[in-house]
Each structure stands twice: as structure tokens, then as C-alpha cells.
Design an enzyme around this catalytic site. Sequence first.
Site, mmCIF file in Angstrom:
data_model
loop_
_atom_site.group_PDB
_atom_site.id
_atom_site.type_symbol
_atom_site.label_atom_id
_atom_site.label_comp_id
_atom_site.label_asym_id
_atom_site.label_seq_id
_atom_site.Cartn_x
_atom_site.Cartn_y
_atom_site.Cartn_z
ATOM 1 N N ASP A 83 -31.127 -49.285 30.308
ATOM 2 C CA ASP A 83 -29.821 -49.502 30.958
ATOM 3 C C ASP A 83 -30.005 -49.912 32.370
ATOM 4 O O ASP A 83 -31.102 -49.672 32.836
ATOM 5 C CB ASP A 83 -28.875 -48.493 30.590
ATOM 6 C CG ASP A 83 -29.180 -47.104 31.706
ATOM 7 O OD1 ASP A 83 -30.189 -46.843 31.504
ATOM 8 O OD2 ASP A 83 -28.295 -46.832 32.516
ATOM 9 N N GLU A 178 -29.264 -43.812 31.453
ATOM 10 C CA GLU A 178 -30.121 -42.969 32.515
ATOM 11 C C GLU A 178 -29.265 -43.195 34.081
ATOM 12 O O GLU A 178 -29.239 -42.262 34.567
ATOM 13 C CB GLU A 178 -31.637 -43.441 32.585
ATOM 14 C CG GLU A 178 -32.160 -42.456 33.615
ATOM 15 C CD GLU A 178 -32.269 -43.034 35.303
ATOM 16 O OE1 GLU A 178 -32.886 -42.232 35.797
ATOM 17 O OE2 GLU A 178 -31.794 -43.806 35.438
#
EC number: 3.4.11.4
Length: 413
Positions: A83, A178
Site C-alpha cells: 500500500d 502498513e
Amino acid sequence: MINKQDIINRFISYVTIDTESDPESETTPSTEKQWDLAKKLADELLDMGMSDVSIDDNAYIMATLPSNVDHEVPTIGFISHFDTSPDFTGANVKPQIIENYDGKDIILNAEQNIILSPDYFEDLLQYEGQTLITTDGTTLLGADDKAGITEIMSAMKYLLEHPEIKHGTIKVGFTPDEEIGRGAHKFDVEKFGADWAYTMDGSQIGELEYENFNAAGAVITAKGKIVHPGYAKGKMVNSMYYASEFINTLPPLERPEHTEGYEGFFHLYDIDGSVEETTLKYIIRDHDADKFEAKKALMEKIVLDLNTKFEALIFDIDIKDQYFNMKEKVEPVMHIVDIAEDAMKALDIEPLIKPIRGGTDGSQLSYMGLPCPNIFAGGHNFHGRYEYVPVESMIKATEVICKIAELTAERYE
């Protein structure tokens, strides 16, 4: 030799897929578009010949490179997240390749006069003569952490193609979310099956980190009373004024813009205010556990003191711990840091061992039973339009992964 063009092509294929995460979402992954890259990575792992490739219902990807030695070697892992930060848009990323960087200003976007300059970003001067990948000034790049993914994928491909490099069993893992603090929340450590691992999620070449902040989030709510301003005397309570008093009571030099190294901070990152109610959102950070606890206690004391001062329950505070310093879990197994340091030295890379002024999946994973130091991925200026990565740093990080695998097998021979 790691092929430079292959690294560039792989990296660009990843960063041009929008994988921005969403802190307001309650799903995992937090955005549907993260699946686009997750599925691509799983397919690529299968195509290159990795074993035990899996992608679960939450988009966590795992795969295995089997051992090619006869003796017993600890199983090691390499982990990155796919991400990108919601701090700045990751949609429609248009990477620019700067060959043989000349040490001067880089025009990211002529129309908007967006310039990446070594006068402001001095680290650029380390990379004169190298190939840089930048943004076009309108998005982030996504080297955090698609550089890490590129390096892990490239290293696995290289080891598969070069069986003369001896290694034990290697696990790879790629995680969603994350950037919003959830990357390790649903990571199945037992299924991963590694004795220890490394996150490839650091910045400049040489970084090797096994200390990070202790972290908490705090939400302070100030309550007010709204009445018509023309008839407000003795009646109106403007919560925004009271909230500003809380802000100004915290130590002004303990803000991010005044701290470095091991110094912690209080960071006000969001205000939502009206006369009736104002909400302040803070993050609290410190490497030292005692100072971390003292920072939380100070915020609670300020709320108590202000409520006493104003003889009313104007303030409320809610503090939640987020993650802790992985140093406590890594120090008992410091050989895993030593192996990474030796791998860098063997490749003529100067190790930069320093604390992370932030968080990492490795922190949570270390407390989940998987000791997990952090290694450079090469990028700079994360989470914004000035992000860039030297291709040579990604090549070196790929080589470090291969060398760690090789040295671990040698040490246990």
C-alpha cells in the site's frame, strides 16, 4: 549481476498501480484497489517458480524459496508492504527517469514550477552520476514500499536463476495497509514459518535499523456551548479557544519540527473545531519507554489541570498505544543484525545503524514472535511529490538480500 533495466521495469510496473490505503476504512485491505497489485504479485511469484505461493482473504501474500543446501539452516524471511500513504495521492503516478543525474535541479513539472532541488534536498548530491526515478510532481512515487517489493522479487528471481548461490529456506511476505498502521495486524507468523525476517522498508542506502519509536495516538475533545453571539455574554463557551490552551500547554520544543535522533515528540496532525466541540488528534512518539509513558501521563495531567482550572469537565482524553520499540525483541538475537551488517560490508556498503523515527511492520512482527530488523529500500522524501529513488540503491538492496541468504547458510554450515 542484477539487471538494471529489469529493476526499472519491475518498479515502474508496481508504482503505476494505485494502492493508496484508507485509515477510515474498516476492511482489510482498507481499499479494494490494493487487490490489483496483490494479485499481480501472487501471479509473478508463481510464474518465477516460487513454492507455496498463497494470497489470503485479506490480501496477505506469502511464498517460499526452498533450501538448496544439505545442512540445516534457520528459515529467514523478507517482508514489504504494497500500500501507499494516504498523505498524498498515489493515483496516476507518472514516473520520470533521470539518467546520469548531474547534481542540479530536476524539473518535475514545468507547468506548475515544481522542482526537486539539491539546495533543499541535500541527499540528492549523494547520487550524482546515478539513475534516479522521480515523480512528475503531482503524486507520490510509491517507493515506500514498492522499492522493497521490487528488491525482494528481483532477489528471489536471481536466486532461482543462480543455484550456485547456496541458501537455506527463504520466505517472502507482502502486506496491505502498513501506511495506516495495520500492516502486521493479520499477518500469520506461524504460517510464515521463519525464524527471523527483515523488512525492506528503509530509506537511503546502508540503513539498518532495529530500534523504532514507542507509539500512541491521543484524541482530546473540548466541549463548548453555542448561543447567539449577540447574547453570548456569560453563556457562550467556545471550545476552540479552550482547545488552543491545551495545544499551547504542551512543551513547544517537543514537536517533530524541533526533534531528531532519539528525541521524541507530540505531533498534532488534525483539528476539527466548532464552538460546540473541538477535537484534537495527536500522535505521541519516543524511543525510551519511560519517556514514552511520561509523555502520555503529561497529556492526561494537562487535561486534569485544565478541567480543574475552568471548574468544568470541558476536556476529555483517550490515549491508545499503537506499537512499541522492537529493540527489546531484537537485542536478544543480535546475530540477525550482525548478518545484515556483514552482508552490506561484503558489498562495500557502509552500514548506517540508527533508530527509525517512525514505525515499521517489523516492530509489530517482533512482538508477535518474528524478530524483524529493517533494511534500506533506497527511496527518499516518502509520502509526497518530491519522492525519488536511485536505481543503483535498489540494485544494492537486491544484492544485500541475496548476500544475507548466502551468509546465513555459510554460518550454519
